[in-house]
Motif scaffolding. Structure first.
Motif, PDB file in Angstrom:
ATOM      1  N   ILE B  27      44.533  44.307  88.031  1.00 19.58           N
ATOM      2  CA  ILE B  27      43.304  43.619  88.435  1.00 19.58           C
ATOM      3  C   ILE B  27      43.586  42.121  88.562  1.00 19.58           C
ATOM      4  CG2 ILE B  27      40.908  43.124  87.805  1.00 19.58           C
ATOM      5  CD1 ILE B  27      41.535  46.137  88.455  1.00 19.58           C
ATOM      6  N   ASP B  28      43.353  41.585  89.774  1.00 18.67           N
ATOM      7  CA  ASP B  28      43.666  40.171  90.003  1.00 18.67           C
ATOM      8  C   ASP B  28      42.642  39.220  89.388  1.00 18.67           C
ATOM      9  OD1 ASP B  28      45.999  40.599  91.646  1.00 18.67           O
ATOM     10  OD2 ASP B  28      44.647  41.290  93.228  1.00 18.67           O
ATOM     11  N   ARG B  29      41.384  39.536  89.536  1.00 15.66           N
ATOM     12  CA  ARG B  29      40.355  38.633  89.015  1.00 15.66           C
ATOM     13  C   ARG B  29      39.273  39.419  88.278  1.00 15.66           C
ATOM     14  NH1 ARG B  29      43.762  35.819  90.022  1.00 15.66           N
ATOM     15  NH2 ARG B  29      43.845  33.729  90.937  1.00 15.66           N
ATOM     16  N   HIS B  30      38.810  38.831  87.188  1.00 22.59           N
ATOM     17  CA  HIS B  30      37.819  39.475  86.325  1.00 22.59           C
ATOM     18  C   HIS B  30      36.656  38.508  86.124  1.00 22.59           C
ATOM     19  CE1 HIS B  30      37.115  41.587  82.154  1.00 22.59           C
ATOM     20  NE2 HIS B  30      36.177  41.856  83.036  1.00 22.59           N
ATOM     21  N   LEU B  31      35.479  38.932  86.544  1.00 18.87           N
ATOM     22  CA  LEU B  31      34.283  38.109  86.343  1.00 18.87           C
ATOM     23  C   LEU B  31      33.539  38.658  85.128  1.00 18.87           C
ATOM     24  CD1 LEU B  31      33.121  38.084  90.086  1.00 18.87           C
ATOM     25  CD2 LEU B  31      34.359  36.260  88.899  1.00 18.87           C
ATOM     26  N   ILE B  32      33.096  37.764  84.266  1.00 20.66           N
ATOM     27  CA  ILE B  32      32.341  38.256  83.108  1.00 20.66           C
ATOM     28  C   ILE B  32      31.015  37.502  82.964  1.00 20.66           C
ATOM     29  CG2 ILE B  32      34.411  39.017  81.866  1.00 20.66           C
ATOM     30  CD1 ILE B  32      34.145  36.590  80.040  1.00 20.66           C
ATOM     31  N   HIS B  33      30.042  38.162  82.338  1.00 21.78           N
ATOM     32  CA  HIS B  33      28.742  37.538  82.088  1.00 21.78           C
ATOM     33  C   HIS B  33      28.287  37.897  80.680  1.00 21.78           C
ATOM     34  CE1 HIS B  33      26.563  41.342  82.697  1.00 21.78           C
ATOM     35  NE2 HIS B  33      27.436  41.579  83.649  1.00 21.78           N
ATOM     36  N   GLU B  34      27.116  37.389  80.313  1.00 24.37           N
ATOM     37  CA  GLU B  34      26.708  37.451  78.911  1.00 24.37           C
ATOM     38  C   GLU B  34      26.320  38.845  78.408  1.00 24.37           C
ATOM     39  OE1 GLU B  34      24.961  36.543  81.431  1.00 24.37           O
ATOM     40  OE2 GLU B  34      22.797  36.516  81.112  1.00 24.37           O
ATOM     41  N   VAL B  35      25.947  39.771  79.314  1.00 25.12           N
ATOM     42  CA  VAL B  35      25.380  41.040  78.850  1.00 25.12           C
ATOM     43  C   VAL B  35      26.438  42.104  78.540  1.00 25.12           C
ATOM     44  CG1 VAL B  35      23.778  42.927  79.411  1.00 25.12           C
ATOM     45  CG2 VAL B  35      23.205  40.579  80.023  1.00 25.12           C
ATOM     46  N   THR B  36      27.467  42.194  79.356  1.00 29.40           N
ATOM     47  CA  THR B  36      28.427  43.288  79.156  1.00 29.40           C
ATOM     48  C   THR B  36      29.758  42.815  78.574  1.00 29.40           C
ATOM     49  OG1 THR B  36      29.140  43.133  81.462  1.00 29.40           O
ATOM     50  CG2 THR B  36      27.419  44.718  80.974  1.00 29.40           C
ATOM     51  N   SER B  37      29.841  41.559  78.139  1.00 27.26           N
ATOM     52  CA  SER B  37      31.111  41.083  77.573  1.00 27.26           C
ATOM     53  C   SER B  37      31.161  40.930  76.051  1.00 27.26           C
ATOM     54  CB  SER B  37      31.511  39.753  78.224  1.00 27.26           C
ATOM     55  OG  SER B  37      30.656  38.714  77.792  1.00 27.26           O
ATOM     56  N   PRO B  38      30.030  40.720  75.339  1.00 26.79           N
ATOM     57  CA  PRO B  38      30.178  40.421  73.908  1.00 26.79           C
ATOM     58  C   PRO B  38      30.875  41.539  73.126  1.00 26.79           C
ATOM     59  CG  PRO B  38      27.843  40.704  74.491  1.00 26.79           C
ATOM     60  CD  PRO B  38      28.608  40.629  75.757  1.00 26.79           C
ATOM     61  N   GLN B  39      30.534  42.786  73.432  1.00 26.33           N
ATOM     62  CA  GLN B  39      31.161  43.899  72.706  1.00 26.33           C
ATOM     63  C   GLN B  39      32.635  44.032  73.070  1.00 26.33           C
ATOM     64  OE1 GLN B  39      28.287  44.133  74.466  1.00 26.33           O
ATOM     65  NE2 GLN B  39      26.686  44.982  73.170  1.00 26.33           N
ATOM     66  N   ALA B  40      33.018  43.556  74.261  1.00 23.87           N
ATOM     67  CA  ALA B  40      34.428  43.611  74.663  1.00 23.87           C
ATOM     68  C   ALA B  40      35.240  42.563  73.898  1.00 23.87           C
ATOM     69  CB  ALA B  40      34.557  43.388  76.172  1.00 23.87           C
ATOM     70  N   GLU B  45      38.921  41.532  69.218  1.00 19.73           N
ATOM     71  CA  GLU B  45      39.124  40.917  67.899  1.00 19.73           C
ATOM     72  C   GLU B  45      39.343  41.977  66.827  1.00 19.73           C
ATOM     73  OE1 GLU B  45      36.085  37.921  67.341  1.00 19.73           O
ATOM     74  OE2 GLU B  45      36.730  36.908  69.172  1.00 19.73           O
ATOM     75  N   ASN B  46      38.588  43.074  66.929  1.00 16.00           N
ATOM     76  CA  ASN B  46      38.768  44.167  65.957  1.00 16.00           C
ATOM     77  C   ASN B  46      40.181  44.737  65.994  1.00 16.00           C
ATOM     78  OD1 ASN B  46      36.169  43.978  65.147  1.00 16.00           O
ATOM     79  ND2 ASN B  46      35.412  45.652  66.449  1.00 16.00           N
ATOM     80  N   ARG B  47      40.762  44.736  67.183  1.00 22.31           N
ATOM     81  CA  ARG B  47      42.094  45.317  67.343  1.00 22.31           C
ATOM     82  C   ARG B  47      43.194  44.267  67.210  1.00 22.31           C
ATOM     83  NH1 ARG B  47      42.156  50.282  70.770  1.00 22.31           N
ATOM     84  NH2 ARG B  47      40.015  50.976  70.967  1.00 22.31           N
ATOM     85  N   GLY B  48      42.793  43.027  66.980  1.00 17.30           N
ATOM     86  CA  GLY B  48      43.790  41.965  66.836  1.00 17.30           C
ATOM     87  C   GLY B  48      44.529  41.654  68.127  1.00 17.30           C
ATOM     88  N   LEU B  49      43.825  41.837  69.268  1.00 20.43           N
ATOM     89  CA  LEU B  49      44.462  41.582  70.567  1.00 20.43           C
ATOM     90  C   LEU B  49      44.014  40.231  71.143  1.00 20.43           C
ATOM     91  CD1 LEU B  49      43.935  45.134  72.120  1.00 20.43           C
ATOM     92  CD2 LEU B  49      46.116  44.169  71.357  1.00 20.43           C
ATOM     93  N   GLU B  50      44.875  39.615  71.919  1.00 19.39           N
ATOM     94  CA  GLU B  50      44.552  38.364  72.607  1.00 19.39           C
ATOM     95  C   GLU B  50      44.210  38.670  74.065  1.00 19.39           C
ATOM     96  OE1 GLU B  50      44.657  35.174  71.381  1.00 19.39           O
ATOM     97  OE2 GLU B  50      44.974  36.072  69.401  1.00 19.39           O
ATOM     98  N   LEU B  51      43.576  37.696  74.751  1.00 20.92           N
ATOM     99  CA  LEU B  51      43.404  37.845  76.193  1.00 20.92           C
ATOM    100  C   LEU B  51      44.794  37.773  76.829  1.00 20.92           C
ATOM    101  CD1 LEU B  51      40.313  35.691  77.216  1.00 20.92           C
ATOM    102  CD2 LEU B  51      40.415  37.993  76.328  1.00 20.92           C
ATOM    103  N   PHE B  52      45.050  38.670  77.765  1.00 26.85           N
ATOM    104  CA  PHE B  52      46.385  38.752  78.381  1.00 26.85           C
ATOM    105  C   PHE B  52      46.572  37.651  79.435  1.00 26.85           C
ATOM    106  CE2 PHE B  52      49.215  41.108  81.517  1.00 26.85           C
ATOM    107  CZ  PHE B  52      50.375  41.000  80.765  1.00 26.85           C
ATOM    108  N   ARG B  53      45.583  37.475  80.318  1.00 25.68           N
ATOM    109  CA  ARG B  53      45.676  36.475  81.388  1.00 25.68           C
ATOM    110  C   ARG B  53      44.328  35.758  81.501  1.00 25.68           C
ATOM    111  NH1 ARG B  53      50.365  36.875  80.658  1.00 25.68           N
ATOM    112  NH2 ARG B  53      51.864  38.026  81.940  1.00 25.68           N
ATOM    113  N   LYS B  54      44.102  34.837  80.595  1.00 28.74           N
ATOM    114  CA  LYS B  54      42.791  34.171  80.551  1.00 28.74           C
ATOM    115  C   LYS B  54      42.478  33.393  81.832  1.00 28.74           C
ATOM    116  CE  LYS B  54      44.561  30.108  78.114  1.00 28.74           C
ATOM    117  NZ  LYS B  54      44.489  29.206  79.273  1.00 28.74           N
ATOM    118  N   ASP B  55      43.526  32.952  82.550  1.00 25.72           N
ATOM    119  CA  ASP B  55      43.281  32.173  83.769  1.00 25.72           C
ATOM    120  C   ASP B  55      42.791  33.039  84.932  1.00 25.72           C
ATOM    121  OD1 ASP B  55      44.050  29.993  82.367  1.00 25.72           O
ATOM    122  OD2 ASP B  55      46.123  30.005  83.096  1.00 25.72           O
ATOM    123  N   GLN B  56      42.783  34.337  84.745  1.00 27.23           N
ATOM    124  CA  GLN B  56      42.299  35.215  85.809  1.00 27.23           C
ATOM    125  C   GLN B  56      40.868  35.704  85.521  1.00 27.23           C
ATOM    126  OE1 GLN B  56      46.833  36.591  86.195  1.00 27.23           O
ATOM    127  NE2 GLN B  56      45.444  38.168  86.960  1.00 27.23           N
TER     128      GLN B  56
END
Lengths: 195, 464
Positions: B27-40, B45-56
């Motif tokens: 996936i080249d670009r990921h758009l996020i908004h307030e309703v469907t992202s907080p649980q993600a 964080e629960n799994r101790g994972l970081e964002l892989f490509r925050k600039d995308q």
């Protein structure tokens, strides 16, 4: 995700077609920032009048029917991609939704949450709905390993992607697998020519 | 055998193919908004994972924001918490955020294209089913659930089975007063709300080619309303012209290289589709919906059908009962209480111009409450620069601030129970615009004419 193997249960019949995710969980209940408690607002506007007065003729308020299996009309889960729809069904206590046709995004969301979408023929669906209505204590068996659904000696098979089936049986998520192939993802990035 | 546009873009993004027909899709670009992202974010964080490509990733609040007084703190506590959570998550994980008041804030599907984030040949996702909008540029774009939002955050990939392909060709010249919204409502009325399920659609033909980028976005936006995962249109000069010079569009040599690549993105001669439909443009007239799914649309001058073509008569009756209409009757002359112009389907500057152009020098009917919500801060700014705000105000329309607003009624912008609303949004589901609200989907022009007349009319009689 919890493991899924087999469910033996009575069912709740909802013979309505094109049930969209706005009905399953209306938008005004999407303000939470966690995944808990969505079952309270499942089918909110079909279930209650004037806010919190249960609508007597709605099936979830009818004690005749209960169980871990929801049986609904074709094109279940169309509309909004809100995963909250799968969360609310699961939180309410459903483990399986049976329909003759599912919307794509809902189906994916359900599978990612251990809620099994069982797609059967329209004929089988109508027979199942009629049977449950006539005899609410009918027990239905949904068996994932053999991919079959059966009741009263009748049986139908259902499709489930082999990878997704493994995930459900073992309680794995896609994320576990994707994280495990990070090297391959990085190699793809290095070779990609997409702008 | 040639390849389809869809095949070309999909194949360029397959990291690997697994048994059972599942592809790991980049996936080249990921758009996020307030309703469907907080649980993600929480999942990561629960799994101790970081964002892989925050600039995308690009974030903006849109679904649950007020459309009045955005410079003030959000009044509703839960909404405020949700928007604040997005802010906090983006700050913590260093994700680009266009928050309330930022000149780039707006509905995700409006700002992606206008900022040049949406480009031909890209794959794009968002936790919102109308992500199909971006397909107008020849991108593969589709909506995902929150678990998948977390997957893309963690790995920039999704596990996807390859959809089937469908081509819908519309050749000919569009009738006067017919816009992109009428085209897509017409298509969905023909295919039904489930007719595209399992498919990715390509829209083609001379009538599609003649559309502006904004109009193409309107068509692709509602692909999901017939169940399709997405819709796309091959990029052409209209596309390149639109993208050139935008904030994040390629510049200089990169631009030339990009255009060379984009010019390869079309369905080859002889490419085969799993399903094909052809409709003549001349058959399309101004449309409106009468029921509770977007497939229940008719020409505005036609009568509601006596029954649905196949099965589902109980659902049809349930739908008409909810709407307060009778099978077989005409909608002409029905009084309307609300007109909503906005949403990711129809809130761009061309939509506002269509409305302003029609209502200029006229007054809305007294029985109508007319709300117009621009899709982004940039659209709002442009509307004011062109003086559209004054024209609309003089006609009695309230121009509000950007957000999803009464399309889904998450914020205060709701239609009361029992009231009829002609809306330029994308869904007429029960309660979509508020509990008990009755929605009739239509184009911005139909909405504008309805607001002035106070009832549903044959708009052709009102055009010069």
């Amino acid at each position: 995700m919890e493991k899924f193997n087999k469910v033996v249960s009575t069912a709740v019949p909802m013979p309505i077609e094109d049930i969209d995710t706005d009905q399953i969980i209306p938008a005004r209940f999407l303000k939470a920032t966690n995944r808990d408690g969505f079952g309270d607002n499942l089918f909110r506007d079909w279930r209650y009048v004037k806010g919190d007065e249960p609508k007597k003729d709605f099936v979830l308020n009818d004690s005749t029917y209960s169980g871990e299996i929801l049986v609904a009309g074709r094109n279940f889960g169309c509309g909004s991609s809100r995963e909250h729809a799968a969360w609310s069904l699961y939180d309410y206590g459903f483990k399986v939704v049976v329909s003759s046709f599912f919307a794509d995004i809902f189906k994916g969301n359900a599978l990612n949450n251990g809620l099994l979408p069982v797609q059967v023929s329209e004929e089988f669906l109508q027979e199942l709905l009629a049977t449950v209505k006539a005899n609410p204590s009918t027990e239905i068996t949904v068996d994932l390993p053999s991919q079959t659904i059966s009741f009263d000696g009748k049986s139908d098979s259902f499709e489930v992607n082999s990878y997704k089936k493994e995930c459900l049986l073992n309680g794995y998520d896609d994320i576990d697998y994707l994280v495990s192939i990070k090297n391959e993802i990085e190699a793809y990035e290095a070779s990609s020519t997409v702008i | 055998m040639g390849k389809t546009l869809f095949d070309k873009v999909w194949d360029a993004h397959v990291v690997k193919s697994l048994e059972g027909g599942i592809d790991v899709l980049y996936i080249d670009r990921h758009l996020i908004h307030e309703v469907t992202s907080p649980q993600a974010f929480a999942e990561l964080e629960n799994r101790g994972l970081e964002l892989f490509r925050k600039d995308q990733i690009v974030a903006t609040p849109d679904h649950n924001v007020p459309t009045k007084d955005q410079h003030l703190p959000i009044q509703e506590a839960l909404s405020k918490h949700q928007v604040d959570t997005l802010l906090a998550n983006c700050e913590k994980h260093d994700v680009t955020l266009y928050g309330l008041g930022h000149p780039f804030q707006g509905i995700v599907h409006v700002i992606g294209p206008e900022l040049g984030i949406t480009l031909p040949g890209r794959t794009m996702v968002c936790g919102d089913s109308h992500t199909s909008t971006h397909g107008a540029f020849g991108a593969i774009a589709f909506g995902i659930g929150t678990s998948q939002v977390a997957q893309v955050m963690a790995t920039q990939c999704l596990m996807q089975s390859r959809p089937k392909t469908m081509r819908i060709t519309i050749d000919g010249e569009l009738n006067k007063g017919v816009y992109a919204k009428d085209i897509i409502l017409y298509i969905i009325s023909k295919l039904t709300a489930a007719g595209g399920t399992g498919y990715f659609v390509e829209y083609a033909g001379s009538a599609i080619r003649s559309l502006s980028m904004e109009a193409r976005m309107t068509v692709c936006n509602m692909s999901i309303e017939m169940g399709a995962r997405g819709g796309m249109i091959a990029p052409d000069e209209t596309t390149f012209e639109y993208i050139k010079g935008r904030e994040f569009a390629p510049k200089g040599d990169d631009w030339d290289k990009a255009v060379d690549y984009w010019k390869t993105l079309y369905s080859d001669e002889g490419a085969s589709f799993d399903k094909e439909y052809n409709f003549p443009a001349e058959d399309i007239e101004p449309m409106i919906t009468y029921g509770t799914n977007p497939g229940m649309g008719i020409k505005i001058t036609a009568n509601i059908p006596e029954k649905l073509g196949e099965g589902g008569q109980d659902s049809f009756q349930k739908s008409l009962k909810y709407m307060g209409f009778d099978a077989g009757e005409s909608l002409l002359g029905k009084p309307i209480d609300y007109v909503f112009i906005g949403s990711c389907t129809n809130s761009r500057i061309e939509d506002l111009r269509i409305v302003a152009d029609y209502v200029k020098g006229k007054k809305k009917a007294d029985n109508v409450n007319a709300m117009i919500v621009p899709g982004s801060k940039q659209v709002e700014k442009q509307a004011i620069a062109e003086g559209l705000d004054k024209i609309l105000a003089e006609a009695g329309f309230e121009l509000r601030e950007p957000g999803c607003s009464a399309c889904l009624g998450m914020n205060e912008d709701k239609v009361p129970a029992g009231a009829y609303c002609v809306s330029t949004s994308n869904r007429n589901f029960e309660g979509r615009q508020g509990p008990g609200a009755r929605t009739l989907l239509a184009s911005p022009l139909v909405a504008a004419v309805t607001a002035i007349e106070g009832k549903i009319v044959n708009i052709s009689e009102h055009l010069n």
